[in-house]
Design a protein around this motif. Sequence first.
Motif, mmCIF file in Angstrom:
data_model
loop_
_atom_site.group_PDB
_atom_site.id
_atom_site.type_symbol
_atom_site.label_atom_id
_atom_site.label_comp_id
_atom_site.label_asym_id
_atom_site.label_seq_id
_atom_site.Cartn_x
_atom_site.Cartn_y
_atom_site.Cartn_z
ATOM 1 N N PRO A 228 0.806 -1.235 0.000
ATOM 2 C CA PRO A 228 0.000 0.000 0.000
ATOM 3 C C PRO A 228 0.832 1.275 0.000
ATOM 4 O O PRO A 228 0.473 2.246 -0.672
ATOM 5 C CB PRO A 228 -0.812 -0.139 1.298
ATOM 6 C CG PRO A 228 -0.873 -1.612 1.556
ATOM 7 C CD PRO A 228 0.440 -2.148 1.085
ATOM 8 N N ALA A 232 0.625 4.147 -2.974
ATOM 9 C CA ALA A 232 0.300 5.563 -2.764
ATOM 10 C C ALA A 232 1.372 6.465 -3.352
ATOM 11 O O ALA A 232 1.079 7.478 -4.003
ATOM 12 C CB ALA A 232 0.128 5.833 -1.270
ATOM 13 N N GLU A 233 2.631 6.085 -3.139
ATOM 14 C CA GLU A 233 3.734 6.880 -3.678
ATOM 15 C C GLU A 233 3.750 6.846 -5.202
ATOM 16 O O GLU A 233 3.959 7.872 -5.864
ATOM 17 C CB GLU A 233 5.062 6.350 -3.121
ATOM 18 C CG GLU A 233 6.269 7.149 -3.569
ATOM 19 C CD GLU A 233 7.564 6.610 -2.990
ATOM 20 O OE1 GLU A 233 8.641 7.051 -3.458
ATOM 21 O OE2 GLU A 233 7.505 5.754 -2.082
ATOM 22 N N VAL A 235 1.216 6.226 -7.205
ATOM 23 C CA VAL A 235 0.057 6.940 -7.739
ATOM 24 C C VAL A 235 0.339 8.443 -7.815
ATOM 25 O O VAL A 235 0.094 9.090 -8.836
ATOM 26 C CB VAL A 235 -1.192 6.676 -6.870
ATOM 27 C CG1 VAL A 235 -2.308 7.672 -7.193
ATOM 28 C CG2 VAL A 235 -1.698 5.256 -7.096
ATOM 29 N N ALA A 236 0.868 8.988 -6.736
ATOM 30 C CA ALA A 236 1.168 10.424 -6.715
ATOM 31 C C ALA A 236 2.207 10.786 -7.770
ATOM 32 O O ALA A 236 2.085 11.808 -8.470
ATOM 33 C CB ALA A 236 1.656 10.826 -5.325
#
Length: 330
Positions: A228, A232-233, A235-236
């Motif tokens: 996860p 998140a990293e 995706v950004a």
Amino acid sequence: MSTEPAEGDAQMPRPGNNPAIVVGVDGSDNGLRALDWALEEAAAHRCPVRLVYAYVPSAHRQGERVHGASPRMIAMYEEGREVFAAARAHLAGHRHADLVVGTALYEGPPAQVLIEMVSRARMCVVGRRGRGGLSSLLPGSTSMSLAVHARMPVVVVPPRGGQPADANGAGEANGAGGTAGPRVVVGVDLPAAGETAVEFAFEEALARGLPLLAVAAWDLAEPYAYNPAAVAEAVAEHQARTTRSLTQTLAPWREKYAEVPVTTLVEQSRPVTALVGHSGPADLLVLGGRAHPRSQVVAGSTTRAVLRRASCPVAVVHSPELPQASRNPA
């Protein structure tokens, strides 16, 4: 079988004249809807329209002689007259009927005939479904062959009341105009965006007096699935990089076509899902790509999937055959 002109003037306008829009007609309702779309397009760009019908002889006539008034030739002329008569009846009273400047009847596979015809045309317009009512987007079909192999822009018009698209986009739009209502949508394949398709989309939006929505979709590779924090990293990072790339790609065209309101949309999604989802309220969806040789079979492409599912007309605009430096839109 080689294509043979049998009726009408098959020549495109001479250099210096406005190139024609070629419409493939076959007597089907979807073919007539494609003709309607082509007439509106021709009116917006002030260019003529030519109707083309490609006759494919039945199996028992394949071996008949091609010279003289053979049953095969008689059947071709009769079928061609029937198709063009239906088109003329449909055009009666149409506000842009005068833009149709000629018809041409050919013998040969429709895709082969049209690919050769559009070499000097502005674009080719065809319906998504033929006379039999079956989808024409199967491998080797007329619509798909044109979309994959033609060097000129090809517009595929869906049947009336076509499959509705899922209009729920996952991304967030940036810019004036929002994402609702009539518009031109262009799918921008980053980082190697097809400038030919982007310019085509801007020109269409300008001619129609509509805003432009530029969509760039991206997705993550599978290795991130069980981490996860890494997801998140990633995706950004992907979102920021794609947004920057899209902004840079559109910048020169936004300057040249300053009158066109532009909205940008970067979303984490499969390209087909994103493009089909935003095609619902669109007047036109523009896709880029590169033309493939007719001998090459192209399976599972984004273009094929979008053409099959989009609920608005789709323009497939290929980049030049040979690699070129980026064009200066100034």
